[in-house]
Scaffold this active site. Sequence first.
Site, mmCIF file in Angstrom:
data_model
loop_
_atom_site.group_PDB
_atom_site.id
_atom_site.type_symbol
_atom_site.label_atom_id
_atom_site.label_comp_id
_atom_site.label_asym_id
_atom_site.label_seq_id
_atom_site.Cartn_x
_atom_site.Cartn_y
_atom_site.Cartn_z
ATOM 1 N N GLY A 1 0.926 0.127 -5.235
ATOM 2 C CA GLY A 1 -0.295 -0.665 -5.287
ATOM 3 C C GLY A 1 -1.121 -0.296 -6.489
ATOM 4 O O GLY A 1 -1.374 0.887 -6.721
ATOM 5 N N ASN B 1 -0.931 1.310 5.727
ATOM 6 C CA ASN B 1 0.134 0.642 4.979
ATOM 7 C C ASN B 1 0.833 -0.302 5.930
ATOM 8 O O ASN B 1 1.375 0.125 6.945
ATOM 9 C CB ASN B 1 1.125 1.675 4.423
ATOM 10 C CG ASN B 1 2.319 1.010 3.767
ATOM 11 O OD1 ASN B 1 2.209 -0.091 3.251
ATOM 12 N ND2 ASN B 1 3.452 1.680 3.786
ATOM 13 N N GLY B 2 0.813 -1.597 5.620
ATOM 14 C CA GLY B 2 1.475 -2.572 6.465
ATOM 15 C C GLY B 2 0.611 -3.787 6.712
ATOM 16 O O GLY B 2 -0.300 -4.087 5.940
ATOM 17 N N CYS C 1 0.804 -1.212 0.000
ATOM 18 C CA CYS C 1 0.000 0.000 0.000
ATOM 19 C C CYS C 1 0.840 1.265 0.000
ATOM 20 O O CYS C 1 2.016 1.255 0.353
ATOM 21 C CB CYS C 1 -0.892 0.053 1.247
ATOM 22 S SG CYS C 1 -1.882 -1.414 1.528
ATOM 23 N N TYR D 1 14.036 -2.191 -3.446
ATOM 24 C CA TYR D 1 13.072 -2.396 -4.529
ATOM 25 C C TYR D 1 11.837 -1.504 -4.499
ATOM 26 O O TYR D 1 11.456 -0.909 -5.501
ATOM 27 C CB TYR D 1 12.626 -3.867 -4.527
ATOM 28 C CG TYR D 1 11.458 -4.158 -5.422
ATOM 29 C CD1 TYR D 1 11.569 -3.985 -6.800
ATOM 30 C CD2 TYR D 1 10.243 -4.595 -4.910
ATOM 31 C CE1 TYR D 1 10.486 -4.233 -7.641
ATOM 32 C CE2 TYR D 1 9.165 -4.855 -5.739
ATOM 33 C CZ TYR D 1 9.294 -4.669 -7.104
ATOM 34 O OH TYR D 1 8.233 -4.904 -7.918
#
Length: 469
Positions: A38, A112-113, A12, A252
């Site tokens: 995302g 997010n997570g 996310c 990345y």
Amino acid sequence: MLAEIKGLNEECGIFGVWGHEDAAQITYYGLHSLQHRGQEGTGIVSTDGESLKGVKGEGLVAEVFSSDAIKDLKGKAAIGHVRYATAGGSGYENVQPLLFHFQSGSLALAHNGNLVNATQLKGQLEGQGSIFQTSSDTEVLAHLIRRGGFSSFKDRVKNALSMLKGAYAFLIMTESELMVALDPNGMRPLSLGKLGDAYVVASETCAFDVVGAEFIRDVMPGELLIIDDNGFTSEMYSVASNIAMCTMEYVYFSRPDSDINGINVHKARKNLGKQLAIEAPIEADVVTGVPDSSISVAIGYAEASGIPYELGLIKNRYVGRTFIQPSQALREQGVKMKLSPVRGVVEGKRVIMVDDSIVRGTTSKRIVTMLKDAGATEVHVLISSPPIKNPCFYGIDTSTKEELIASKHSVEELRELIGADSLTFLSVEGMIEAIGRKDEGENRGHCLACFTGKYPTDIYPTTKETSTC
């Protein structure tokens, strides 16, 4: 590499703004800059100070939000979310921000997570009468807040956050304030900025550049920021401990123009390439990187080794998302659609191919084959991270060890499987050194769980069953 193909996906990206007359429009631009985090769903919730209104849908930011939809989201504040769903977690109902309406007001959440104790908490809450509308772990926080035994909303939020385990960056918005929280381990990036008199919050600083905001500082692990019409205040809801920023943010996930904890991602990746040149000196004619995240690494390797960098692989940026499917056959076809070798660069050459990771091995094998079919006499594969041998439970869709090819094969076996003339992974020590997060009077630690199997939090038996974001 190609997130949609190889199966290594960050879950996310979140963005929020408070105090801007075009809050929803600003959030749209912010989400667009975070689209790489995302691509399966997105949403925006705005407030005019009296009510909360949201628009969300499955698809890309530009697909979900028309100009009319943005105009309809009026107000001085907004939060937004882009999402990549894991198995079992897709569907419109799980697209964020999640919006809840109560008799006493409304609440919107963007996350997010991944919460590793979500299943345990959900079981307790259901036993107390809670009814969940989604399969997302994010909804757990809303129920914890509503069931908190404190009189003030802030204390209910702090108490709820203290019960969560795992990786989380939260945006919590009501009609009167925006709350921003980061987990005590600091696993996910989250930054605070200023746009005129407005405050903005984003998963990556590249979003600030897009909307014209000025970076103020990173949100601290265990911190709760409260932003309203009077500015912002900061409180620690938990003591920061065992700092463990996800190392793959540097390797990345994040955009190269973002700064994560004060470290520019492009520079960090160049340093990874330079470290690879030290650990893996190879005689070759040309260095090329797999677009996009590995280009910076390849440039660093070329600078350190003296071997020229060339665009040996070209990414087709106009391919649709129809091939983003779980089957192996479609993943392989996806590589062909996404990448093309440049014959004039690689033909008759010994090629060093730099990539960020190997997850299932399918993509690496296909790219090596493409380069050799284009005339490369040798293909040497260098990976700018150690072998990924362990699942991630903090918001990356590698939830089982069985799907990770490096957990089942030695480096030499992997080399044979992908058809490379040589294969080298960067060492854990070299990766940490190159990124530059060594202690400098403060704890700037890494999460290395996917490489070492040492997790910074407790892992619960049902952790892998939870749906991220």
